[in-house]
Scaffold this active site. Structure first.
Site, mmCIF file in Angstrom:
data_model
loop_
_atom_site.group_PDB
_atom_site.id
_atom_site.type_symbol
_atom_site.label_atom_id
_atom_site.label_comp_id
_atom_site.label_asym_id
_atom_site.label_seq_id
_atom_site.Cartn_x
_atom_site.Cartn_y
_atom_site.Cartn_z
ATOM 1 N N SER A 56 61.926 23.795 30.965
ATOM 2 C CA SER A 56 61.502 22.748 31.406
ATOM 3 C C SER A 56 60.868 22.907 32.888
ATOM 4 O O SER A 56 60.063 22.036 33.373
ATOM 5 C CB SER A 56 62.627 21.905 31.683
ATOM 6 O OG SER A 56 63.723 22.177 32.478
ATOM 7 N N ASP A 204 68.306 14.413 38.925
ATOM 8 C CA ASP A 204 69.153 15.139 38.079
ATOM 9 C C ASP A 204 69.543 16.358 39.071
ATOM 10 O O ASP A 204 70.444 17.296 38.797
ATOM 11 C CB ASP A 204 68.679 15.660 36.654
ATOM 12 C CG ASP A 204 67.419 16.472 37.080
ATOM 13 O OD1 ASP A 204 66.810 16.920 38.329
ATOM 14 O OD2 ASP A 204 66.653 16.800 35.958
#
Length: 228
Positions: A56, A204
């Site tokens: 990612s 996050d």
């Protein structure tokens, strides 16, 4: 009367020759245009390919695709008029094992530079270092077997101390060891100057913001530029 007919005949012939001459010039012009088109096609086919293969972090999780660092690298390349096309082969959640199973599909297209960014998800899951090392080596071997002349770059990654000091150290060493073994250019730590800095990461705490990805692009560019 005979002279008049002869003059008219010569005049008609002159017109015919002139017409033929115009037709020839049109044909030459068409050939010239064809040649120009062929040069453009040839120029496009001469472009080399850079494949970014990763997680990612490469995909640009949470960002617009234009903000991911591979896209920023393409912008830099274009600004310098370099003959390279960047392919973003990042996939969120990808492990080294997943990459090993996916690489053959991406190798169907010729590549000239291969940038490998895998392992982070292995580390976050606490997977055995030996397993991650083997998977990455298998990916490297697959790329070399398909394209022996490819230039290769390995993006280094690190784990936080919370994963255990020994594990974090062993994991960190995966990347310089593999780079040395396979004669690859090494990005020591992809997240250098970004990892652990709240304002440069999304909520996050793992994935960089757009500003963070600009720094990632710089980290990559320093190592990639000499290979272009």
């Amino acid at each position: 009367m005979m002279l008049r007919k002869r003059f008219i005949g010569l005049f008609v012939l002159a017109i015919l020759f002139a017409s033929c001459g115009n037709n020839n010039r049109t044909g030459n012009e068409e050939k010239t245009l064809d040649s120009a088109d062929q040069k453009q096609v040839a120029s496009a086919s001469q472009k080399k390919t850079i494949l970014f293969f990763g997680t990612s972090l490469t995909a640009g999780y949470g960002l617009d695709p234009t903000e991911a660092f591979p896209a920023l690298i393409q912008n830099r390349i274009d600004s310098l008029n370099l003959p390279y096309t960047v392919i973003n082969g990042g996939l969120s959640g990808e492990t080294s094992a997943g990459g090993k199973g996916r690489i053959d599909w991406l190798l169907k297209q010729p590549i000239d530079i291969f940038v490998l960014e895998l392992g982070a998800n292995d580390g976050l899951r606490g997977l055995p270092v030996k397993q991650t090392t083997k998977n990455l080596q298998d990916i490297i071997d697959a790329v070399k077997a398909k394209y022996p002349n490819v230039k290769m770059v390995l993006a280094g990654m690190q784990m936080p101390p919370s994963m255990g000091a020994r594990y974090a150290n062993d994991f960190k060493n995966i990347f310089p060891d593999l780079a040395k073994k396979n004669n690859m250019a090494l990005i020591p730590f992809l997240l250098d100057k970004v990892g652990g800095i709240p304002k440069l990461n999304q909520e996050d705490g793992i994935h960089p913001t757009a500003e963070g990805d600009k720094i990632l692009a710089e980290n990559v560019w320093v190592v990639l530029k000499p290979l272009l």
